[in-house]
Write a protein that holds these residues in place. Sequence first.
Motif, PDB file in Angstrom:
ATOM      1  N   SER A 142      42.264  31.362  27.738  1.00  0.00           N
ATOM      2  CA  SER A 142      43.149  32.534  27.707  1.00  0.00           C
ATOM      3  C   SER A 142      44.528  32.040  27.278  1.00  0.00           C
ATOM      4  N   ILE A 143      45.074  32.670  26.256  1.00  0.00           N
ATOM      5  CA  ILE A 143      46.406  32.306  25.783  1.00  0.00           C
ATOM      6  C   ILE A 143      47.276  33.545  25.690  1.00  0.00           C
ATOM      7  N   SER A 144      48.557  33.368  25.917  1.00  0.00           N
ATOM      8  CA  SER A 144      49.491  34.481  25.827  1.00  0.00           C
ATOM      9  C   SER A 144      49.719  34.841  24.369  1.00  0.00           C
ATOM     10  N   GLU A 176      29.588  33.850  21.648  1.00  0.00           N
ATOM     11  CA  GLU A 176      30.995  33.512  21.420  1.00  0.00           C
ATOM     12  C   GLU A 176      31.738  34.777  21.028  1.00  0.00           C
ATOM     13  N   GLN A 177      32.913  34.952  21.595  1.00  0.00           N
ATOM     14  CA  GLN A 177      33.712  36.138  21.283  1.00  0.00           C
ATOM     15  C   GLN A 177      35.186  35.847  21.518  1.00  0.00           C
ATOM     16  N   THR A 178      36.027  36.558  20.813  1.00  0.00           N
ATOM     17  CA  THR A 178      37.475  36.494  21.017  1.00  0.00           C
ATOM     18  C   THR A 178      37.999  37.921  20.944  1.00  0.00           C
ATOM     19  N   TYR A 179      38.775  38.284  21.922  1.00  0.00           N
ATOM     20  CA  TYR A 179      39.359  39.621  21.938  1.00  0.00           C
ATOM     21  C   TYR A 179      40.659  39.604  22.723  1.00  0.00           C
ATOM     22  N   ILE A 180      41.369  40.719  22.695  1.00  0.00           N
ATOM     23  CA  ILE A 180      42.661  40.837  23.359  1.00  0.00           C
ATOM     24  C   ILE A 180      42.567  41.877  24.466  1.00  0.00           C
ATOM     25  N   GLU A 181      43.033  41.489  25.638  1.00  0.00           N
ATOM     26  CA  GLU A 181      43.104  42.377  26.797  1.00  0.00           C
ATOM     27  C   GLU A 181      44.500  42.275  27.382  1.00  0.00           C
ATOM     28  N   ASP A 182      44.951  43.346  28.023  1.00  0.00           N
ATOM     29  CA  ASP A 182      46.241  43.318  28.708  1.00  0.00           C
ATOM     30  C   ASP A 182      46.045  42.863  30.148  1.00  0.00           C
ATOM     31  N   CYS A 183      47.000  42.096  30.647  1.00  0.00           N
ATOM     32  CA  CYS A 183      46.986  41.666  32.048  1.00  0.00           C
ATOM     33  C   CYS A 183      47.087  42.906  32.934  1.00  0.00           C
ATOM     34  N   GLU A 184      46.272  42.950  33.991  1.00  0.00           N
ATOM     35  CA  GLU A 184      46.301  44.094  34.900  1.00  0.00           C
ATOM     36  C   GLU A 184      47.529  44.102  35.799  1.00  0.00           C
ATOM     37  N   VAL A 185      48.286  43.001  35.839  1.00  0.00           N
ATOM     38  CA  VAL A 185      49.485  42.918  36.672  1.00  0.00           C
ATOM     39  C   VAL A 185      50.739  43.173  35.833  1.00  0.00           C
ATOM     40  N   CYS A 186      50.940  42.377  34.770  1.00  0.00           N
ATOM     41  CA  CYS A 186      52.182  42.468  33.992  1.00  0.00           C
ATOM     42  C   CYS A 186      52.031  43.242  32.672  1.00  0.00           C
ATOM     43  N   CYS A 187      50.818  43.614  32.320  1.00  0.00           N
ATOM     44  CA  CYS A 187      50.514  44.412  31.125  1.00  0.00           C
ATOM     45  C   CYS A 187      50.770  43.703  29.796  1.00  0.00           C
ATOM     46  N   ASN A 188      51.006  42.408  29.805  1.00  0.00           N
ATOM     47  CA  ASN A 188      51.195  41.664  28.567  1.00  0.00           C
ATOM     48  C   ASN A 188      49.838  41.295  27.969  1.00  0.00           C
ATOM     49  N   PRO A 189      49.769  41.189  26.634  1.00  0.00           N
ATOM     50  CA  PRO A 189      48.494  40.897  25.985  1.00  0.00           C
ATOM     51  C   PRO A 189      48.076  39.430  26.114  1.00  0.00           C
ATOM     52  N   ILE A 190      46.774  39.245  26.298  1.00  0.00           N
ATOM     53  CA  ILE A 190      46.183  37.922  26.445  1.00  0.00           C
ATOM     54  C   ILE A 190      45.007  37.825  25.477  1.00  0.00           C
TER      55      ILE A 190
END
Length: 61
Positions: free
Chosen positions: A56-58, A26-40
């Motif tokens: 995945s949540i915005s 189990e893990q939770t982390y934040i990555e940026d969208c490769e298209v719009c660069c917003n964090p997910i």
Amino acid sequence: MEQEHFFQCPHCWEEISMILDSSIREQTYIEDCEVCCNPIEITPNFEDGELIGFHSISIDQ
């Protein structure tokens, strides 16, 4: 072990992919969208190396 997972960005709704580490159950982390660069916020869950849940949540900026 790493595996690629495809899903829809909760910001721009484009299909994107991320490499997930199935060695961590189990893990939770934040990555940026490769298209719009917003964090997910990404929360994958694995059992015996198989993906059994994925959320995945915005993240509002």
